[in-house]
Design a protein around this motif. Structure first.
Motif, PDB file in Angstrom:
ATOM      1  N   THR A 112       0.835  -0.996   0.007  1.00 29.41           N
ATOM      2  CA  THR A 112       0.020  -0.145   0.219  1.00 29.41           C
ATOM      3  C   THR A 112       0.999   1.166  -0.043  1.00 29.41           C
ATOM      4  OG1 THR A 112      -1.728  -1.096   0.928  1.00 29.41           O
ATOM      5  CG2 THR A 112      -1.903   1.434   1.392  1.00 29.41           C
ATOM      6  N   HIS A 113       1.896   1.159   0.883  1.00 30.04           N
ATOM      7  CA  HIS A 113       2.847   2.623   0.778  1.00 30.04           C
ATOM      8  C   HIS A 113       3.197   2.621  -0.323  1.00 30.04           C
ATOM      9  CE1 HIS A 113       5.925   4.850   3.127  1.00 30.04           C
ATOM     10  NE2 HIS A 113       6.180   5.088   1.984  1.00 30.04           N
ATOM     11  N   LEU A 114       3.882   1.561  -1.099  1.00 31.78           N
ATOM     12  CA  LEU A 114       4.545   1.617  -2.424  1.00 31.78           C
ATOM     13  C   LEU A 114       3.572   2.129  -3.532  1.00 31.78           C
ATOM     14  CD1 LEU A 114       7.219   1.417  -3.763  1.00 31.78           C
ATOM     15  CD2 LEU A 114       6.671  -1.092  -4.095  1.00 31.78           C
ATOM     16  N   ALA A 115       2.381   1.482  -3.475  1.00 30.38           N
ATOM     17  CA  ALA A 115       1.527   1.932  -4.556  1.00 30.38           C
ATOM     18  C   ALA A 115       1.027   3.263  -4.491  1.00 30.38           C
ATOM     19  CB  ALA A 115       0.257   1.045  -4.450  1.00 30.38           C
ATOM     20  N   THR A 116       0.865   3.733  -3.006  1.00 29.85           N
ATOM     21  CA  THR A 116       0.513   5.014  -3.016  1.00 29.85           C
ATOM     22  C   THR A 116       1.470   6.016  -3.483  1.00 29.85           C
ATOM     23  OG1 THR A 116      -0.906   4.560  -0.957  1.00 29.85           O
ATOM     24  CG2 THR A 116      -0.269   6.837  -1.119  1.00 29.85           C
ATOM     25  N   ALA A 117       2.886   5.642  -3.062  1.00 31.17           N
ATOM     26  CA  ALA A 117       3.976   6.667  -3.272  1.00 31.17           C
ATOM     27  C   ALA A 117       4.226   6.733  -4.942  1.00 31.17           C
ATOM     28  CB  ALA A 117       5.376   6.042  -2.645  1.00 31.17           C
ATOM     29  N   LEU A 118       3.849   5.610  -5.537  1.00 33.84           N
ATOM     30  CA  LEU A 118       3.897   5.496  -6.886  1.00 33.84           C
ATOM     31  C   LEU A 118       3.007   6.469  -7.610  1.00 33.84           C
ATOM     32  CD1 LEU A 118       5.239   2.096  -7.698  1.00 33.84           C
ATOM     33  CD2 LEU A 118       6.670   4.162  -7.855  1.00 33.84           C
ATOM     34  N   GLY A 119       1.832   6.441  -7.181  1.00 31.17           N
ATOM     35  CA  GLY A 119       0.750   6.987  -7.495  1.00 31.17           C
ATOM     36  C   GLY A 119       0.901   8.621  -7.287  1.00 31.17           C
ATOM     37  N   VAL A 120       1.183   8.770  -6.167  1.00 26.65           N
ATOM     38  CA  VAL A 120       1.686  10.317  -5.906  1.00 26.65           C
ATOM     39  C   VAL A 120       2.558  10.889  -6.871  1.00 26.65           C
ATOM     40  CG1 VAL A 120       2.426  11.944  -4.227  1.00 26.65           C
ATOM     41  CG2 VAL A 120       0.717  10.289  -3.410  1.00 26.65           C
ATOM     42  N   ALA A 121       3.646   9.936  -7.277  1.00 24.29           N
ATOM     43  CA  ALA A 121       4.705  10.573  -8.041  1.00 24.29           C
ATOM     44  C   ALA A 121       4.357  10.450  -9.620  1.00 24.29           C
ATOM     45  CB  ALA A 121       5.832   9.561  -7.977  1.00 24.29           C
ATOM     46  N   VAL A 122       3.294   9.916  -9.924  1.00 20.97           N
ATOM     47  CA  VAL A 122       2.940   9.973 -11.485  1.00 20.97           C
ATOM     48  C   VAL A 122       2.022  11.068 -11.652  1.00 20.97           C
ATOM     49  CG1 VAL A 122       3.380   7.576 -11.989  1.00 20.97           C
ATOM     50  CG2 VAL A 122       1.001   8.300 -11.295  1.00 20.97           C
ATOM     51  N   ILE A 123       1.087  11.483 -10.277  1.00 26.46           N
ATOM     52  CA  ILE A 123       0.033  12.635 -10.234  1.00 26.46           C
ATOM     53  C   ILE A 123       0.890  13.704 -10.285  1.00 26.46           C
ATOM     54  CG2 ILE A 123      -1.660  13.591  -8.745  1.00 26.46           C
ATOM     55  CD1 ILE A 123      -2.763  10.800  -8.366  1.00 26.46           C
TER      56      ILE A 123
END
Length: 144
Positions: A112-123
């Motif tokens: 979850t941490h990784l998915a959220t961090a990657l999502g925030v990065a691409v946004i």
């Protein structure tokens, strides 16, 4: 037209960035004589910055992340993942070829941490992201 009327017009047109900057310019008018081109440039820049910020906030909310995370808070010493590989994923290159990213692992492994961090990065790069889990996406069906 009075300053109050101009402010009301800017807000009626939903030019919130310009409205905020208009107040600043009015306060500065006493110290610095107004130069129309400079004022216009500042108003336009303020509106553009305001729209970018509102868009970013909207995209982060629409992504439905459980909590804000970024790669800066990820503990690389406690994971077998390669930092360079994850940082490459954070560029969002996989999205340009219309690929999804699926993270699989046991409880507490940082998915979850990784998915959220990657999502925030691409946004933050102007792309769209959406976090979902298997149960929400596929229901109770077995995935083969």
């Amino acid at each position: 037209m009075s300053c109050i009327d101009r402010m009301a017009q800017l807000k009626a047109l939903q030019l919130n960035g310009m409205a905020a900057e208009w107040e600043v310019l009015q306060a500065e008018k006493v110290r610095h004589p107004p130069i129309p081109e400079v004022w216009l440039d500042r108003l336009l820049a303020a509106e553009q910055a305001d729209r970018q910020l509102r868009s970013l906030r909207y995209q982060l909310k629409a992504a439905k992340f459980p909590i804000h995370r970024d790669l800066g808070g990820f503990n690389w010493q406690e994971t077998p993942l390669e930092q360079a590989q994850i940082e490459q994923l954070a560029t969002g290159g996989f999205m340009e070829t219309a690929h999804n990213l699926i993270l699989v692992g046991g409880t507490g492994t940082g998915k979850t941490h990784l998915a959220t961090a990657l999502g925030v990065a691409v946004i933050h790069q102007g792309k769209r992201g959406l976090r979902s889990n298997r149960t929400k996406t596929y229901g109770k069906r077995k995935i083969i």
